[in-house]
Design a protein around this motif. Structure first.
Motif, PDB file in Angstrom:
ATOM      1  N   ARG A  10       0.934  -1.238   0.015  1.00  0.00           N
ATOM      2  CA  ARG A  10      -0.018  -0.038   0.020  1.00  0.00           C
ATOM      3  C   ARG A  10       0.903   1.415  -0.132  1.00  0.00           C
ATOM      4  N   VAL A  11       2.124   1.168   0.686  1.00  0.00           N
ATOM      5  CA  VAL A  11       2.676   2.367   0.969  1.00  0.00           C
ATOM      6  C   VAL A  11       3.500   2.804  -0.527  1.00  0.00           C
ATOM      7  N   HIS A  12       3.742   1.823  -1.315  1.00  0.00           N
ATOM      8  CA  HIS A  12       4.280   2.105  -2.633  1.00  0.00           C
ATOM      9  C   HIS A  12       3.353   2.607  -3.566  1.00  0.00           C
ATOM     10  N   VAL A  13       2.048   2.209  -3.596  1.00  0.00           N
ATOM     11  CA  VAL A  13       1.040   2.403  -4.275  1.00  0.00           C
ATOM     12  C   VAL A  13       0.818   3.895  -3.870  1.00  0.00           C
ATOM     13  N   ASP A  14       0.531   4.334  -2.613  1.00  0.00           N
ATOM     14  CA  ASP A  14       0.269   5.523  -2.441  1.00  0.00           C
ATOM     15  C   ASP A  14       1.471   6.639  -2.814  1.00  0.00           C
ATOM     16  N   ALA A  15       2.612   6.102  -2.526  1.00  0.00           N
ATOM     17  CA  ALA A  15       3.759   6.777  -2.819  1.00  0.00           C
ATOM     18  C   ALA A  15       3.820   7.271  -4.419  1.00  0.00           C
ATOM     19  N   TRP A  16       3.525   6.326  -5.204  1.00  0.00           N
ATOM     20  CA  TRP A  16       3.409   6.209  -6.585  1.00  0.00           C
ATOM     21  C   TRP A  16       2.239   7.301  -7.085  1.00  0.00           C
ATOM     22  N   LEU A  17       1.024   7.320  -6.298  1.00  0.00           N
ATOM     23  CA  LEU A  17       0.010   8.068  -6.841  1.00  0.00           C
ATOM     24  C   LEU A  17       0.447   9.402  -6.491  1.00  0.00           C
ATOM     25  N   ASP A  18       1.289   9.676  -5.389  1.00  0.00           N
ATOM     26  CA  ASP A  18       1.375  10.883  -4.733  1.00  0.00           C
ATOM     27  C   ASP A  18       2.535  11.514  -5.800  1.00  0.00           C
ATOM     28  N   SER A  19       3.479  10.789  -6.172  1.00  0.00           N
ATOM     29  CA  SER A  19       4.448  11.148  -7.189  1.00  0.00           C
ATOM     30  C   SER A  19       3.574  11.820  -8.581  1.00  0.00           C
ATOM     31  N   LEU A  20       2.499  11.468  -8.934  1.00  0.00           N
ATOM     32  CA  LEU A  20       1.844  11.638  -9.991  1.00  0.00           C
ATOM     33  C   LEU A  20       1.220  13.041  -9.850  1.00  0.00           C
ATOM     34  N   ASN A  21       0.820  13.610  -8.649  1.00  0.00           N
ATOM     35  CA  ASN A  21       0.310  14.533  -8.016  1.00  0.00           C
ATOM     36  C   ASN A  21       1.526  15.823  -7.970  1.00  0.00           C
ATOM     37  N   THR A  22       2.616  15.358  -7.764  1.00  0.00           N
ATOM     38  CA  THR A  22       3.596  16.389  -7.488  1.00  0.00           C
ATOM     39  C   THR A  22       4.330  17.030  -8.865  1.00  0.00           C
ATOM     40  N   GLY A  23       3.637  17.232  -9.934  1.00  0.00           N
ATOM     41  CA  GLY A  23       4.306  17.539 -10.983  1.00  0.00           C
ATOM     42  C   GLY A  23       4.903  16.972 -12.057  1.00  0.00           C
ATOM     43  N   ASN A  24       5.038  15.548 -11.833  1.00  0.00           N
ATOM     44  CA  ASN A  24       5.641  14.771 -12.666  1.00  0.00           C
ATOM     45  C   ASN A  24       4.842  14.559 -14.115  1.00  0.00           C
ATOM     46  N   SER A  25       4.855  15.549 -14.797  1.00  0.00           N
ATOM     47  CA  SER A  25       3.853  15.738 -15.780  1.00  0.00           C
ATOM     48  C   SER A  25       4.238  14.531 -16.991  1.00  0.00           C
ATOM     49  N   GLU A  26       5.614  14.164 -17.011  1.00  0.00           N
ATOM     50  CA  GLU A  26       5.869  13.216 -18.151  1.00  0.00           C
ATOM     51  C   GLU A  26       5.285  12.005 -17.920  1.00  0.00           C
ATOM     52  N   ALA A  27       5.159  11.257 -16.605  1.00  0.00           N
ATOM     53  CA  ALA A  27       4.572  10.123 -15.883  1.00  0.00           C
ATOM     54  C   ALA A  27       3.257  10.053 -16.078  1.00  0.00           C
ATOM     55  N   VAL A  28       2.587  11.419 -15.774  1.00  0.00           N
ATOM     56  CA  VAL A  28       1.061  11.283 -15.852  1.00  0.00           C
ATOM     57  C   VAL A  28       0.545  11.218 -17.225  1.00  0.00           C
TER      58      VAL A  28
END
Length: 74
Positions: free
Chosen positions: A40-58
């Protein structure tokens, strides 16, 4: 968390998650025998990274999900 669990939570096809895994996108996965699991912690961290401006990944994740959805509905 299983692939099914994540697909249900994100409301996306399992094939999208498998595609992301193949391309190295998404949360860290752990293989337990023949089964994939994500903490769960890895899923949450990955989802958070999508919201922190990592526009290429998004952008890549969105494009992949859209193209896979179109392929499945065609």
């Amino acid at each position: 968390m299983t692939v099914d669990d994540l697909a249900e939570e994100l409301q996306i096809p399992k094939s999208t998650i498998y595609g992301w895994k193949y391309r190295g996108i998404g949360p860290a996965w752990i293989r337990v025998g023949k089964h994939l699991r994500a903490r769960r912690v890895h899923v949450d961290a990955w989802l958070d990274s999508l919201n922190t401006g990592n526009s290429e990944a998004v952008a890549e994740a969105t494009a992949t999900a859209s193209s896979e959805h179109l392929t499945q509905t065609a």
